[in-house]
Scaffold this motif. Structure first.
Motif, mmCIF file in Angstrom:
data_model
loop_
_atom_site.group_PDB
_atom_site.id
_atom_site.type_symbol
_atom_site.label_atom_id
_atom_site.label_comp_id
_atom_site.label_asym_id
_atom_site.label_seq_id
_atom_site.Cartn_x
_atom_site.Cartn_y
_atom_site.Cartn_z
ATOM 1 N N ARG A 160 -16.751 1.079 -0.581
ATOM 2 C CA ARG A 160 -17.995 1.855 -0.551
ATOM 3 C C ARG A 160 -18.127 2.597 0.781
ATOM 4 O O ARG A 160 -18.487 3.779 0.807
ATOM 5 N N GLU A 161 -17.848 1.919 1.873
ATOM 6 C CA GLU A 161 -17.919 2.567 3.183
ATOM 7 C C GLU A 161 -16.959 3.749 3.249
ATOM 8 O O GLU A 161 -17.289 4.805 3.800
ATOM 9 N N GLY A 162 -15.775 3.577 2.668
ATOM 10 C CA GLY A 162 -14.788 4.650 2.682
ATOM 11 C C GLY A 162 -15.238 5.860 1.882
ATOM 12 O O GLY A 162 -15.060 7.012 2.314
ATOM 13 N N PHE A 163 -15.817 5.632 0.707
ATOM 14 C CA PHE A 163 -16.295 6.752 -0.103
ATOM 15 C C PHE A 163 -17.435 7.499 0.578
ATOM 16 O O PHE A 163 -17.477 8.735 0.564
ATOM 17 N N LEU A 164 -18.362 6.768 1.179
ATOM 18 C CA LEU A 164 -19.475 7.429 1.865
ATOM 19 C C LEU A 164 -18.982 8.218 3.078
ATOM 20 O O LEU A 164 -19.525 9.286 3.387
ATOM 21 N N THR A 214 -7.359 7.512 -3.949
ATOM 22 C CA THR A 214 -6.167 7.092 -3.211
ATOM 23 C C THR A 214 -6.461 7.055 -1.716
ATOM 24 O O THR A 214 -6.055 6.125 -1.015
ATOM 25 N N ARG A 215 -7.167 8.064 -1.220
ATOM 26 C CA ARG A 215 -7.526 8.075 0.198
ATOM 27 C C ARG A 215 -8.303 6.818 0.579
ATOM 28 O O ARG A 215 -8.059 6.199 1.620
ATOM 29 N N VAL A 216 -9.257 6.444 -0.272
ATOM 30 C CA VAL A 216 -10.142 5.334 0.065
ATOM 31 C C VAL A 216 -9.484 3.987 -0.204
ATOM 32 O O VAL A 216 -9.513 3.080 0.638
ATOM 33 N N TYR A 217 -8.888 3.805 -1.373
ATOM 34 C CA TYR A 217 -8.337 2.497 -1.735
ATOM 35 C C TYR A 217 -7.187 2.092 -0.817
ATOM 36 O O TYR A 217 -7.132 0.952 -0.345
ATOM 37 N N GLN A 218 -6.247 2.998 -0.591
ATOM 38 C CA GLN A 218 -5.119 2.616 0.253
ATOM 39 C C GLN A 218 -5.550 2.501 1.711
ATOM 40 O O GLN A 218 -5.020 1.678 2.451
ATOM 41 N N GLY A 219 -6.537 3.284 2.121
ATOM 42 C CA GLY A 219 -7.070 3.137 3.466
ATOM 43 C C GLY A 219 -7.786 1.818 3.664
ATOM 44 O O GLY A 219 -7.748 1.219 4.740
ATOM 45 N N PRO A 276 0.811 -1.226 0.000
ATOM 46 C CA PRO A 276 0.000 0.000 0.000
ATOM 47 C C PRO A 276 0.843 1.274 0.000
ATOM 48 O O PRO A 276 0.486 2.256 -0.648
ATOM 49 N N GLU A 277 1.971 1.259 0.719
ATOM 50 C CA GLU A 277 2.825 2.446 0.749
ATOM 51 C C GLU A 277 3.414 2.749 -0.626
ATOM 52 O O GLU A 277 3.477 3.910 -1.056
ATOM 53 N N THR A 278 3.864 1.695 -1.326
ATOM 54 C CA THR A 278 4.405 1.895 -2.667
ATOM 55 C C THR A 278 3.328 2.413 -3.614
ATOM 56 O O THR A 278 3.588 3.289 -4.444
ATOM 57 N N GLU A 279 2.114 1.879 -3.489
ATOM 58 C CA GLU A 279 1.013 2.360 -4.322
ATOM 59 C C GLU A 279 0.772 3.847 -4.101
ATOM 60 O O GLU A 279 0.544 4.595 -5.062
ATOM 61 N N ARG A 310 -7.016 -0.922 2.095
ATOM 62 C CA ARG A 310 -6.009 -1.985 2.103
ATOM 63 C C ARG A 310 -5.299 -2.059 3.449
ATOM 64 O O ARG A 310 -4.980 -3.143 3.921
ATOM 65 N N ARG A 311 -5.024 -0.912 4.044
ATOM 66 C CA ARG A 311 -4.351 -0.913 5.341
ATOM 67 C C ARG A 311 -4.797 0.302 6.150
ATOM 68 O O ARG A 311 -4.370 1.426 5.849
ATOM 69 N N PRO A 312 -5.645 0.101 7.151
ATOM 70 C CA PRO A 312 -6.095 1.219 7.987
ATOM 71 C C PRO A 312 -4.906 1.957 8.601
ATOM 72 O O PRO A 312 -3.903 1.366 8.968
#
Length: 207
Positions: free
Chosen positions: A168-172, A102-107, A64-67, A109-111
């Motif tokens: 979805r939860e992250g985007f909302l 990026t905020r949602v996808y990487q979050g 996730p960090e590399t992404e 993957r790893r909170p």
């Protein structure tokens, strides 16, 4: 000079972002606006090269960090070469995904990675959209639709349905955080109906 407006589309994979971004761009051009239609990751030659690294290959290809670093590098090039020049001349920029993804996808993957995403964004990008259309949709329906496209860019879809539910939860959650910028629309409706609602939202912002 025509009013510049930076519009982004967000949502889980298969929600219809690309379709609605294209429909909006076409509608605004018919009205006489200059529209730059673009996407992330990508949108400039350098960023498109980085896109292939991110959306192809095995799900565990990158940490996730590399992404986060790759997405930020692609976004900086995109901002410099495409987005900023278009806005400077008064164009409307319609972008399929931006920093919210990026905020949602990487979050998802790893909170705990959100602060890193926000710090890099503040230091390197420093620009938020004027308006974000979040197309909300049932994850299971969108998930199967995304896989059915079979574009070869299925790395994130292959992370599974549970991952799409977290997205979805992250985007909302982001929509609740930025209610003045992010407008949530129901993606389960007919594309034509959704297009009309989105165009009405954009007309309000253009005024």
């Amino acid at each position: 000079m025509a009013p510049a407006l930076f519009i982004t589309f967000e949502g889980i994979d298969g929600a219809g972002k690309s379709t609605q971004a294209r429909r909006l761009a076409e509608a605004l051009r018919r009205e006489g606006h200059e529209v730059v239609e673009t996407r992330e990751p990508g949108g400039s030659p350098g960023a498109e090269e980085i896109r292939r690294l991110l959306v192809e290959g095995a799900p565990a290809r990158w940490s996730p960090e590399t992404e986060i670093l790759l997405f930020t590098a692609a976004r900086r090039d995109h901002l410099e070469k495409t987005i900023a020049p278009a806005l400077a001349r008064g164009a409307v920029v319609v972008c399929d995904r931006f920093a919210d993804s990026t905020r949602v996808y990487q979050g998802a993957r790893r909170p705990g990675l959100r602060p890193l995403v926000d710090e890099l964004h503040a230091r390197v990008i420093g620009r938020e959209p004027d308006l974000t259309i979040l197309i909300d949709m049932d994850p299971e329906t969108a998930f199967h639709r995304g896989l059915a496209r079979n574009t070869g860019e299925n790395r994130f879809e292959e992370m599974g349905l549970a991952f799409q539910r977290r997205l979805r939860e992250g985007f909302l959650a982001l929509a609740r955080e930025w209610p003045e910028r992010i407008v949530v629309v129901d993606g389960a409706r007919a594309p034509e109906e959704l297009e009309r609602e989105i165009l009405a939202i954009v007309h309000e912002r253009l005024q």
